[in-house]
Design an enzyme around this catalytic site. Structure first.
Site, short mmCIF file in Angstrom:
data_model
loop_
_atom_site.label_atom_id
_atom_site.label_comp_id
_atom_site.label_asym_id
_atom_site.label_seq_id
_atom_site.Cartn_x
_atom_site.Cartn_y
_atom_site.Cartn_z
CD GLU A 150 -8.29 3.63 -0.02
OE1 GLU A 150 -7.05 3.63 -0.15
OE2 GLU A 150 -8.96 4.68 0.00
CG ASP A 151 -4.85 -0.10 2.81
OD1 ASP A 151 -4.86 -0.05 1.58
OD2 ASP A 151 -4.51 0.84 3.54
#
Ligand code: ZN
Length: 176
Positions: A59-60
């Site tokens: 996600e990051d």
């Protein structure tokens, strides 16, 4: 080198330019605490711990689920994939999907998801994100509770019992 340490090195590198939103330090402290929460609940499986330390990588960071699979294998990648939101979707839709799909993952992914939520609540109690008022924090908790309520574990799952008890404590700490 054991798998969780290998995964930790990978995650430290992947998250190196990132800080926690609430200013509580290096981003990597969050996935490390998630592993600690799982260990304290009784998890010993090295692949589950590796998945926990990697859970926010897709996600990051620039690294995605296939990168996790290439380095750590199918099982770790599958757990990570199941706790990863599709960031292309708007936040409101993602929140709704989290509630809808909460109960559908493998038990290992449910453990990681629960540990992630516990740490986010505990961290928020200690160090509320800047600009968040009481109402916003409270609605964040209520949404997390909705997600957690949908996760059903086997009756005799002691790890799940430990995690759920800690989640309930974290929830209380934040709401009162
Ligand atoms: Zn997380």
């Amino acid at each position: 080198v054991t798998m969780p340490i290998e995964a930790l090195c990978f995650a430290i590198n992947a998250h190196k330019d990132q800080v926690r939103k609430n200013g509580s330090g290096c981003y990597i402290s969050h996935p490390i605490r998630c592993v600690k929460i799982l260990e304290e609940a009784g998890v010993v499986d090295p692949e589950v711990k590796a998945a926990a330390v990697l859970h926010d990588v897709p996600e990051d960071t620039p690294f995605k689920v296939p990168d996790v699979r290439a380095r750590f294998g199918d099982r770790v990648a599958r757990i990570v994939e199941q706790v990863t939101d599709d960031k292309e979707l708007p936040p409101g839709v993602r929140k709704m999907l989290q509630v809808q799909h909460a109960g559908e993952s493998d038990v290992e992914a449910q453990y990681v998801k629960t540990a992630d939520t516990i740490d986010n609540l505990e961290d928020m109690c200690l160090c509320p994100p800047e600009g968040w008022n009481f109402e916003r924090i409270q609605s964040y908790f209520m949404w997390k509770k909705l997600v957690m309520d949908r996760i059903v574990f086997a009756e005799d799952d002691q790890i799940a019992k430990n995690l759920k008890a800690r989640f309930a404590r974290a929830l209380e700490g934040t709401i009162t």
